[in-house]
Structures are given as C-alpha cells and as structure tokens.
Motif scaffolding. Structure first.
Motif, PDB file in Angstrom:
ATOM      1  N   ASP A  25       0.942  -0.958   0.188  1.00 43.64           N
ATOM      2  CA  ASP A  25       0.034  -0.146   0.033  1.00 43.64           C
ATOM      3  C   ASP A  25       0.945   1.308   0.023  1.00 43.64           C
ATOM      4  OD1 ASP A  25      -1.342   2.256   1.874  1.00 43.64           O
ATOM      5  OD2 ASP A  25      -3.046   1.131   0.660  1.00 43.64           O
ATOM      6  N   THR A  78       0.432   3.228   3.726  1.00 45.88           N
ATOM      7  CA  THR A  78       0.931   2.672   4.921  1.00 45.88           C
ATOM      8  C   THR A  78       2.046   1.669   4.715  1.00 45.88           C
ATOM      9  OG1 THR A  78      -0.437   0.578   4.604  1.00 45.88           O
ATOM     10  CG2 THR A  78      -1.675   2.245   5.487  1.00 45.88           C
ATOM     11  N   GLU A  81      -0.602  -6.040   0.375  1.00 46.55           N
ATOM     12  CA  GLU A  81      -1.845  -5.989   0.129  1.00 46.55           C
ATOM     13  C   GLU A  81      -2.344  -7.539  -0.424  1.00 46.55           C
ATOM     14  OE1 GLU A  81      -2.131  -2.789  -2.476  1.00 46.55           O
ATOM     15  OE2 GLU A  81      -3.530  -1.706  -1.189  1.00 46.55           O
TER      16      GLU A  81
END
Length: 280
Positions: free
Chosen positions: A42, A45, A49
């Motif tokens: 991601d 963050t 994923e």
C-alpha cells in the motif's frame, strides 16, 4: 514413476485466473502449488496487500480471498499459507482460524525493515510461534539477511517447522555460511527460491546457484529443503520453466534429492499428501 512437483510459493493474484495458472502448471509438469497471496505494498501505509489496516495497533491483518477461492475449487492443486502480523491484537484467534480453514496449511511472517528486524531480535514475534505451535502449524519466515534471528524461536518450539524463505537472502559468502550454520537446529528448513538472483547468475542452468544448493543439501539434508519458484517476482531474464528445469533436469542431483526438493519436503511439512499414490 512420475515426479510429484510442488511449487512451494507462488503469488496467484498476479495471475488472477486460476485456470491460466493451472494451464501453465500442467505444461511444466507442476502438480501442485502453495499460494502466498501478495499484491504489493500500500502506497500510504507500506502494508502488504491485500490486508486490513488496524488503526491504533501499528498492525495489519493480511487476507487471502483469491487463494481461498482457488484452493476451494482445486484442492488437489492449490493450498495456501496466510501472512500474519505479530502486533495484531487478535493474532491468536487469527492463527486458530488458519488452522481451522480447510485449505490453509501454514502462516508466514515477513521481517524486512529495520523496525521489524529489531522486534524479531527482541523476541517480539514470540506470540506468532506460540500460537502456531499450539495449532501444529509451520511458520514460513522471510528475514532479509537475518535468518540467524530465527534460531531462538525455533529452539523454543522444537516441534514447529520453521522455514527460512528464499535461502535467507544472503548478500555475501559470510551470510551464506550463517545460513548453513542454522542446519544444527533440526526444525529449521530452507526454501530454495531466487537462487539465480541471490547468487548473481542469470544464465541457464545457473551453475553457481546449483553449487550453493548442493551446499545447502549437504548441510540440511534433502528432507529439509524445498523448492519454490516465486515466479511472479523473478527479476532476472529467466522464466518459471527455467527455474524448475534447471533442477529437474540436472545431472548433479540424485533421484531422491529431486523427489524431496521438488515436492516431498513441502508436502511433508504441510501435511499435504499427494492424492495419487503412484506419484512421488
């Protein structure tokens, strides 16, 4: 007798159609594969994923919907493992759910950055190994040149199989020797993946990498080494077929070496027997 080839790591979602993946496996003579669902990181963050961010916990909870669907539809061809995060406040429940899922067979940790590696060194991953041990699950571990940090966890859980991913990704011969020294801990195994990249050769049949594989087999024994292509993340100029055929067709590996390396080890660790007793 046909060789039972099991690829110990693929990222199915990067080839979203399971049928396409099966067609390629059939063409290559790969009977089964273990899926680690991973679509990248991601951008905000940095979490892998697919996963659910857990606000306030500095943690995330990986999910594996494509892997679950593929394994449910083709249970003889696909199994999967689930990544877990050591700071997940519901970690124990999550690992119990993995143990109860019909086609999930292991958990995986990835400690790659300085923060994760520091926490691994401090023992903060203990709850992962505790819960995995409680449910008889193997732990696959990517430790980015720090495989030695797994030794205390493996020693504390001698009945838990701890699989060092990607040969431990050693950057030089000293670090490779550190990997070989882990062989004295009997429940640590090695996943042979990315050999050409790790050992700096991209020309088939990857002779320098094969030299190092023979060292790994000599140290750990064939029963503790498993092959994985991780073909969706290959960075060099070679293919899934090249990764497999360099080993399957090698005259430097004996028949029993190939049997264990290319399938029997991972099936044994995952308690995932071949559905065909005529295939080994």
């Amino acid at each position: 007798m046909a060789l039972d080839v099991v690829d110990a790591q693929i990222h199915l979602h990067r080839t979203p159609d399971a049928e396409q993946t099966l067609a390629a496996m059939n063409a290559l003579g790969i009977r089964a594969a273990v899926i680690d669902e991973f679509a990248g990181f991601d951008a905000d963050t940095g979490h892998p994923e697919p996963a659910v961010a857990l606000p306030g916990a500095r943690a995330f909870r990986p999910t594996a919907p494509a892997a679950e669907a593929a394994a449910a539809r083709y249970p003889e061809r696909f199994a999967y493992l689930l990544r877990v995060h050591h700071r997940d406040p519901e970690l124990a429940a999550g690992i119990r759910a993995v143990a109860e899922a019909p086609h999930a067979r292991a958990v995986r940790i990835v400690a790659a950055g300085d923060g994760d590696l520091g926490e691994l060194a401090r023992g903060d991953y203990g709850p992962v190994f505790d819960a995995a041990a409680d449910h008889g699950l193997p732990v696959f571990a990517m430790t980015a040149r720090n495989g030695h940090l797994l030794r205390p966890y493996a020693k504390a859980h001698p009945d838990t199989a701890v699989v060092l991913d990607h040969i431990g990704m050693p950057a030089d011969d000293g670090e490779f020797q550190d990997v070989l020294r882990l062989s004295d801990q009997p429940n640590i195994l090695v996943k042979w993946a990315h050999g050409p990249e790790v050992f700096g050769t991209d020309e088939y049949p990857f002779t320098p990498a094969l030299d190092r594989l023979l060292d790994v087999l000599a140290a750990f024994g064939r029963e503790r080494v498993m092959w994985a292509s991780d073909h969706t993340t290959i960075t060099g100029d070679h293919s899934w077929a090249d990764e497999l055929f360099a080993l399957r067709e090698s005259g430097r590996l004996g028949a029993e070496d190939k049997e264990w390396l290319l399938g029997r080890t991972v099936r044994t660790v995952l308690d995932w027997p071949s559905p065909d007793p005529g295939v080994r």
